[in-house]
Enzyme design. Structure first.
Site, mmCIF file in Angstrom:
data_model
loop_
_atom_site.group_PDB
_atom_site.id
_atom_site.type_symbol
_atom_site.label_atom_id
_atom_site.label_comp_id
_atom_site.label_asym_id
_atom_site.label_seq_id
_atom_site.Cartn_x
_atom_site.Cartn_y
_atom_site.Cartn_z
ATOM 1 N N ASP A 152 -10.909 3.422 16.815
ATOM 2 C CA ASP A 152 -10.945 3.445 15.346
ATOM 3 C C ASP A 152 -11.124 2.025 14.803
ATOM 4 O O ASP A 152 -10.326 1.537 14.004
ATOM 5 C CB ASP A 152 -9.674 4.086 14.787
ATOM 6 C CG ASP A 152 -9.828 4.499 13.326
ATOM 7 O OD1 ASP A 152 -10.918 4.269 12.747
ATOM 8 O OD2 ASP A 152 -8.875 5.053 12.747
ATOM 9 N N LYS A 185 5.478 -1.017 8.254
ATOM 10 C CA LYS A 185 4.909 0.307 8.032
ATOM 11 C C LYS A 185 6.015 1.347 8.164
ATOM 12 O O LYS A 185 6.803 1.317 9.118
ATOM 13 C CB LYS A 185 3.797 0.600 9.044
ATOM 14 C CG LYS A 185 2.529 -0.218 8.835
ATOM 15 C CD LYS A 185 1.421 0.225 9.788
ATOM 16 C CE LYS A 185 0.140 -0.566 9.555
ATOM 17 N NZ LYS A 185 -0.967 -0.117 10.461
ATOM 18 N N VAL A 203 3.285 0.668 3.167
ATOM 19 C CA VAL A 203 3.200 -0.634 3.829
ATOM 20 C C VAL A 203 3.859 -1.656 2.913
ATOM 21 O O VAL A 203 3.473 -1.801 1.747
ATOM 22 C CB VAL A 203 1.752 -1.048 4.126
ATOM 23 C CG1 VAL A 203 1.725 -2.420 4.809
ATOM 24 C CG2 VAL A 203 1.053 -0.015 5.003
ATOM 25 N N GLN A 246 0.848 -1.193 0.000
ATOM 26 C CA GLN A 246 0.000 0.000 0.000
ATOM 27 C C GLN A 246 0.885 1.245 0.000
ATOM 28 O O GLN A 246 1.986 1.241 0.570
ATOM 29 C CB GLN A 246 -0.906 0.054 1.232
ATOM 30 C CG GLN A 246 -2.062 -0.915 1.218
ATOM 31 C CD GLN A 246 -2.883 -0.775 2.486
ATOM 32 O OE1 GLN A 246 -2.693 -1.513 3.450
ATOM 33 N NE2 GLN A 246 -3.794 0.187 2.485
ATOM 34 N N GLU A 247 0.345 2.291 -0.621
ATOM 35 C CA GLU A 247 1.102 3.540 -0.670
ATOM 36 C C GLU A 247 0.134 4.714 -0.608
ATOM 37 O O GLU A 247 -0.856 4.764 -1.333
ATOM 38 C CB GLU A 247 1.924 3.620 -1.959
ATOM 39 C CG GLU A 247 2.762 4.875 -2.073
ATOM 40 C CD GLU A 247 3.627 4.873 -3.320
ATOM 41 O OE1 GLU A 247 4.516 5.744 -3.420
ATOM 42 O OE2 GLU A 247 3.418 3.998 -4.195
ATOM 43 N N GLY A 248 0.398 5.643 0.284
ATOM 44 C CA GLY A 248 -0.384 6.854 0.386
ATOM 45 C C GLY A 248 0.455 8.063 0.022
ATOM 46 O O GLY A 248 1.468 7.956 -0.676
ATOM 47 N N THR A 249 0.045 9.221 0.509
ATOM 48 C CA THR A 249 0.799 10.438 0.233
ATOM 49 C C THR A 249 2.173 10.374 0.869
ATOM 50 O O THR A 249 3.177 10.765 0.259
ATOM 51 C CB THR A 249 0.037 11.665 0.761
ATOM 52 O OG1 THR A 249 -1.262 11.697 0.162
ATOM 53 C CG2 THR A 249 0.779 12.946 0.442
#
Length: 525
Positions: A383, A286, A272, A265-268
């Site tokens: 959460d 992470k 991961v 996974q990749e965000g801004t």
């Protein structure tokens, strides 16, 4: 292929200034036609509009049935039960007049078959269900003095719920139902009794436990007479940096022992990876990109340590941490048997075809058991959602922390003008209003998580503006029963969304209910 678009709209009399498309631009809304829309006792007639956009009338047949003809005799159409959908907009109505012999909720099923092409036998079948509320002595009354009731008894002029049927030759495009439209932001539209209108993918539920149990799996004593033993106990925060540093020191591993194999996974700024530790243990790693700010680095470490020391099979606790590179620290988690994010797993097309109802109950029960352990140690998660869980090839599910979730799943978090990104659609009312988080608010979020699993990670309250969530929850609206969700399982979910925190079940009770239900359904398989 040539496209033969056809259209007809479906309207409920009490809907005002609202419009909903079931199939639009070739895209189908996935909320199924199985949701039951209630028709209030004072509504005697519902109206529909339809129109063929195929350039020619389309043949149709209509059939109506009621579950209790003694209470609600067969509804009467003011058009023929077989004919053609006109090319001009036309309104027709169905009269629902109760006998008044006794109170009941009667299910009305409306079946419409539209023939798109006789040559290829291209027929679309649509089934709509309504639940008519009938009261004792509730008979037809043509003398309506209340002007508000007179207004609702008149055929609607605009804003009816609409249905677009897109027909493609040789392929039947089956429409899905989103039910009642999401009303535009602004003053609440109310019916003649001052109650808010229904909305699309959710429904108004009891927000207090009923006096009688709805099923054998939840009893009134289970729900009503027990409360959260540590209701006011808050999740431990890292107000003292020394505590966080101590935990990091205990878990520090050498960075050279960690090998990254693939990006999951990749965000801004968040990443991961799948990797190995000491060349033998599979791990999830992470980390953050080099351009991440110090605030983002601190959040990764702080949230990554939130489940520190939680020794339980159902909890993904941190395995190690590396801060040799202070700008891009590593946080390691054990990941045997191809462990991956639960939300992404549920969204895979193969998942919907392979995961059974029994397995869904099993996964929910595993998470409830993990949360029993977490709450027994006074820890509130704050959460709970599928994005913060992992699953392996054997469908063993573990609850994880929320580190990087705001970056990796930005659509699940919203800011309500307070500079704080929060999971608005998962929050209990008191958490949304006052930012109060307790064991009971975790229970609420768990109910939403169960809804996610049953819908294969659809977005809850997708049609609702985040700024409107407090308003809708306050008025008693909740997520609708998912397609193919057993009634008993939905009852368990619905109890999680009780208005008062004290009226929600504990995770001990939820785990017992889910375990009993799992035992029941496995007896027949």
């Amino acid at each position: 292929m040539d496209r033969m678009p056809s259209y007809f709209g479906l309207g409920w009399m009490r809907c005002v200034s609202a419009e909903l498309y079931y199939v639009r631009d070739g895209q189908i809304n996935d909320y199924a036609l199985n949701f039951v829309v209630p028709v209030p006792a004072n509504v005697k007639e519902i109206a529909f509009t339809w129109q063929s956009l195929a350039g020619r009338p389309l043949p149709y047949t209509i059939n109506i049935q009621t579950s209790d003809p003694a209470v609600l005799p067969r509804p009467v159409l003011n058009i023929s039960r077989a004919g053609e959908i006109p090319i001009e907009i036309q309104t027709f109505s169905i009269s629902m007049k109760c006998s008044g012999i006794r109170p009941a909720e009667v299910e009305v099923t409306l079946l419409i078959e539209v023939t798109l092409n006789r040559a290829t036998n291209n027929v679309t079948q649509l089934q709509f269900r309504r639940k008519k509320i009938c009261l004792t002595g509730d008979q037809d009354d043509n003398n309506i003095d209340d002007p508000l009731l007179m207004e609702t008894a008149a055929p609607p002029q605009s804003g009816l719920i609409t249905l677009i049927i897109g027909g493609i030759l040789a392929i039947v495009l089956v429409a899905s139902l989103l039910l009642i439209a999401y009303c535009a932001r602004g003053p609440t539209k109310r019916n003649s009794h001052g109650q808010p209108m229904r909305t699309s993918s959710f429904q108004r539920l009891q927000t207090q436990p009923p006096s009688a149990p709805p099923s054998v799996y939840i009893t009134s004593s289970t729900i009503i007479h027990q409360t959260h033993s540590t209701l006011q106990r808050q999740k431990m925060e890292y107000q003292e940096p020394e505590e966080l540093h101590r935990r990091i020191a205990e878990l520090t591993v050498q960075r050279c022992r960690v090998r990254l194999s693939s990006l999951l996974q990749e965000g801004t700024y968040g990443r991961v990876y799948k990797g190995t530790y000491n060349d033998q243990q599979d791990v999830l790693v992470k980390t953050v990109a080099q351009h991440a700010s110090q605030v983002q680095v601190s959040l990764l470490l702080q949230e990554g340590m939130s489940l520190y020391g939680a020794s339980h099979d159902g909890i993904l606790s941190v395995l190690g941490v590396s801060i040799e590179d202070h700008t891009t620290p590593f946080v390691l988690y054990p990941a045997p048997n191809n462990t991956r994010n639960l939300k992404l797993f549920l969204q895979e097309p193969a998942c919907a075809r392979s995961v059974t109802s029994i397995q869904i109950v099993m996964m929910s029960n595993q998470l409830a058991t993990a949360l029993v352990h977490l709450h027994s140690h006074g820890v509130v998660h704050k959460d709970i959602a599928t994005r913060n869980c992992v699953v392996d090839d054997q469908l063993r599910v573990k609850l994880a922390d929320s580190s990087l979730s705001r970056d990796l799943f930005p659509g699940d978090y919203n800011c309500l003008g307070d500079s704080e990104n929060r999971p608005i659609k998962w929050l209990a009312l008191e958490a949304l209003q006052k930012k109060v988080f307790t064991e009971a608010s975790d229970v609420w979020a768990f109910g939403v998580l169960m809804w996610e699993i049953l819908t294969f990670a659809k977005q809850p309250y997708a049609e609702v503006d985040p700024f409107e969530m407090e308003h809708y929850l306050n008025d008693g609206y909740r997520l609708a029963q998912p397609y193919n969700c057993p009634d008993e399982l939905f009852h368990i979910m619905a109890y999680c969304w009780a208005m008062s925190p004290l009226e929600r079940p504990t995770f001990t009770q939820l785990q017992a209910c889910l375990s009993d239900f799992y035992t029941q359904i496995t007896r027949y398989v």
